[in-house]
Motif scaffolding. Sequence first.
Motif, short mmCIF file in Angstrom:
data_model
loop_
_atom_site.label_atom_id
_atom_site.label_comp_id
_atom_site.label_asym_id
_atom_site.label_seq_id
_atom_site.Cartn_x
_atom_site.Cartn_y
_atom_site.Cartn_z
N PRO A 105 0.69 -1.27 -0.04
CA PRO A 105 -0.05 0.04 -0.05
C PRO A 105 1.01 1.34 -0.19
O PRO A 105 0.44 2.16 -0.63
N ASN A 106 1.99 1.22 0.75
CA ASN A 106 2.84 2.43 0.53
C ASN A 106 3.28 2.79 -0.72
O ASN A 106 3.87 3.91 -0.76
N ALA A 107 3.94 1.63 -1.52
CA ALA A 107 4.26 1.78 -2.64
C ALA A 107 3.27 2.63 -3.64
O ALA A 107 3.58 2.82 -4.70
N MET A 108 2.13 2.91 -3.19
CA MET A 108 1.36 3.89 -4.09
C MET A 108 1.84 5.21 -4.22
O MET A 108 1.29 6.05 -4.90
N ALA A 109 2.91 5.65 -3.56
CA ALA A 109 3.64 6.72 -3.54
C ALA A 109 4.00 7.11 -4.78
O ALA A 109 4.38 8.21 -5.83
N ALA A 110 4.32 5.86 -5.69
CA ALA A 110 4.76 5.83 -7.15
C ALA A 110 3.77 6.44 -8.08
O ALA A 110 2.53 6.39 -7.71
N PRO A 111 4.06 6.67 -9.36
CA PRO A 111 3.15 7.42 -10.20
C PRO A 111 2.29 6.23 -10.42
O PRO A 111 2.57 5.08 -10.68
#
Length: 776
Positions: free
Chosen positions: A230-236
Motif C-alpha cells: 500500500p505504501n508503494a502507491m507513492a509511485a506514479p
Amino acid sequence: MLLSILVGLVLAFAAPLLYRALGKFTVVPMVLLPAGLFTYFCTHISAVLEGSPVVQVHRWVPSLGINLQFTLDGLSLFFALLISSFGVLIMAYAGAYLKGNEQLGRFYLYLTMFMTAMLGVVLSSNVLALLIFWELTSISSYLLISFKHKDKVARASALQALLITNGGGLCLMAGLILLGIAGNNTYSFAELLQLRPELLQHELYIPIIVLLMLGAFTKSAQFPFHIWLPNAMAAPTPVSAYLHSATMVKAGIYLLARFSPMLGGTEAWNYTIMAVGATTAVVGAFLALQQLDLKAILAYTTISALGSLVTLIGIGSTFALEAMLVFLLAHALYKGALFMLAGTVDVATGTRDTTKLHLLGKRMPLVSVAAILAALSMAGMIPFFGFIGKELLYEGAFEAPAFAVPLTVAIVFSGIAFVAVAIRLSYGIFFRQSASEATEIKLHPVLGLWLPPLLLGILGLVFGLLPNFSVTPILNAAAGSIATNQQEELHLALWHGFNPILLLTILTLVLGTAFYFLTEKFTSWPVHLERIYSIGPGELYHKVQRLAARGARGLTTQVQTGSLHAYVAVIIITFILLVAGAIWQESLYAVITVDTMLSAFGNIRLNEYILILLIVPATLFVCKTDSRLIAITTLSMVGYAIALAYIFFGAPDLAATQFLIETLTAVLFVLVLHKLPTLKPVIKYKTNYAYITLSGIFGFTMAYVLVLVRQYPLTSELKAYYGATSWLEAKGRNIVNVILVDFRAFDTLGEITVLAVAAIGIFSLLKLYPEKGDQL
C-alpha cells in the motif's frame, strides 16, 4: 530470448537520450519495444502448445554453474505474454499520464528496466540467473516508487519496499544455494526437477522451502510482509498499474508455482502456504473495506487477491493450480484497468478520495464505461472473465483435500469485499447521487488515459464470452508446466449448472452489495482499531527500523573514532593475532631455529643493506618532522627505495609503476597540502611508546612469517603456467598485465566497479546540489 533481454536493457538506458531527441514522441519506441517482444513470444505459441518448450543456453560462468539458460514453456510463455502485452498499454498510458514531465525519459528508463527484469525472471531456467533478475526487479521498483524523489513519503515508501523485498531476496539467495548443494551442485531447473525424490528426502529440505517461501512472500506482499505494497502507491499510477497487474507482485506467485512440482506436495509446503495465503486474503479484504483513497483500496484488494492465489498453490491439486492461473489472468485484466482509471480520475479531478467523487459518468462517458466493465469483472458477474475466475477459485478451495471449510470461508470473504469495492469504484464514483454538487472536472482525459483501461475492460468481456477460443490453450499449457499429474485439459465455461459454487457466488453478490451500503461504518473502523493497528506489522517495521538506526549509530560511534592511528592499530593487532593463532595451532613456532634466522639474514646483499639504510632513517624522520613538505619528500624517498628493491628482484614493470605513482602522489600532495597550516602532530613520537611497541611487534611478525615461508619448498607451478599461457591464450606479452586483465579479471572488475560507483556518487551529489558544487 537473450537478445530480447539485451534489447530491453539497451533501450532502457537509451530512454533519457531518446526523450531529449524526440520529446513527447518518445512514447513511440517505448511502446514498440513491448509490442515487438509480444510478437516475438507469439511466434513460439504453436511450438509450446505442441509440448516443445523453446530452450536457449548461453554459457556465462560454467565453473560456478551459472549459465544464461532460458526456457519458454507454458508457464513462462503465459507470464511473458502477460508482461509484454501489459507493457504496451502501460507505456502508452504513462506517456499521457506524465505528459509534460521533464523526467519522462528517466521514468521510461526505470519502467523498461523493470519490465525487462521481470521477463528475465520468468524466462530464466537457471536458478542463479533467476536470482539476478529477481534482484533487478527490486532495484528498479525502488527507483520507480521513489520517482518523485523530492517527496519524503515517496523516498520512505521506496526504502521500505526495498528493505522488505531485498530481505526476502537474501533469503531466496540462501535457499537457492542450499538447493544447489542438495541437488549435487546443479542449478538447472530441468535437472533439479529430475532430483525431486532426493530433494524431498534431503536434510536441507525444510531450510530450503522456508527460505524460498520468505523470498516469495515478501515479493508478493503476503502477511505480515504486506505492509510495503500500500505504501508503494507513492509511485506514479502507471507504476502501480503495472506492478499490481502483471509484474512485481506476481513474481512471488510465479516463483511458488515454478518450484511447486519440484518441492511441493509435502505437508510442510502445502500447509504453510495455505495458512499464509488464506490469512493474507482475509487481512487484505478486511483492510480494503476501510480505505477511502482509490489507490489504497485497489492496493489492499491486490493483497487479498495475492493471498487467494497463494492459497490455491498451497492446495496443490491440478485443478487448484489451473484455477490459480485463470484467476491470475482475470485479476490482471480488471486490476490493471482499475488502477489506470484511478489515475485518470485523479488527473481529471485532482483527488482520489472516494467521498469527494460522484456523478462523473455523464461527463466522462468512456471512462465510466471502462470502469463498469472492469468493476463487473472484479465483482465476478456473468459473462465476464472475472466470473469464470471466481467460480474456479471457489471450487478450488471448496474441493481442497484438507481444511476445505476454513479456506473456502476465507476466499468467499475476500470475494464479498471485492463486490463491495467494485460497486464503490463504479457506481459510487460515476453515478452515485450526493447532497453536494457533482465533482468538478479540471481536465478532461486524453485518449491515452482512457483507451488502455477500456481495452482491458473489453478483453475481460471477450475472454469471458469466448474463453476456449482465446486463452484456454495457453492456460492449459501453463498448467501442464507445473501440474505433476494433469490428466484432463481445462475447459472454461460460463455455466456449470446449479451447484454449491453457484450458491456461493450468489451469496457473495448479495453480501457484497450489503457491505457496500455499510461503507461509512467500515471506513470509520480505523479510528476504533487504532490500538490494534499500533502493534501491527507496520508499526513493528518502524520500531525495528528505529532500533537498527540506533544500534548502527552506537556501533559507528565505537568503531569509527575518527583516528587513523586507531584504525591502523586495530588492523595490525587483528593481523598479529590471526598469524600468532595459526602459528600456535600448527606448532610452527618450533620450526625456525637460530641457524635458520642467520641463514635467512646472511643472504642479504650489499645493495639491499643500502636500501635499508635509506628506508629506516627516512621512516623515523617522517614521524618526527612538523613540516608537511618535508614529510612528503621523505615518504617519496621511501617509495623510490622500494622501487629500487623491485628492480633488484627482477620486477621492472612493478618498479616503473611505483616510480610513476610516487612522483604523481608527491606532486599532488605538494599542490594541496602546502596551503594548509603548520602540521601539529596529534601523537607525540617520544611519548607514545604503545604505537612504537606495536610497530615493532608487527615488523617482527612479518619477518617471522617471511622466514617461515622460506622453510618450505615453493612447488607451485603457477609461475610456469602464467609464462606458458599468457601469450598463447591471452595474447599478451606482459605477464603482469595478463594476470590482472585475464587470470584475475574478477578482482580487477571489482576494483573498477568500486571506483565507478564512487565516481557516479560524487557526480550525482554535484548534480543534485549545484550550489554546493563550487564549494566542493
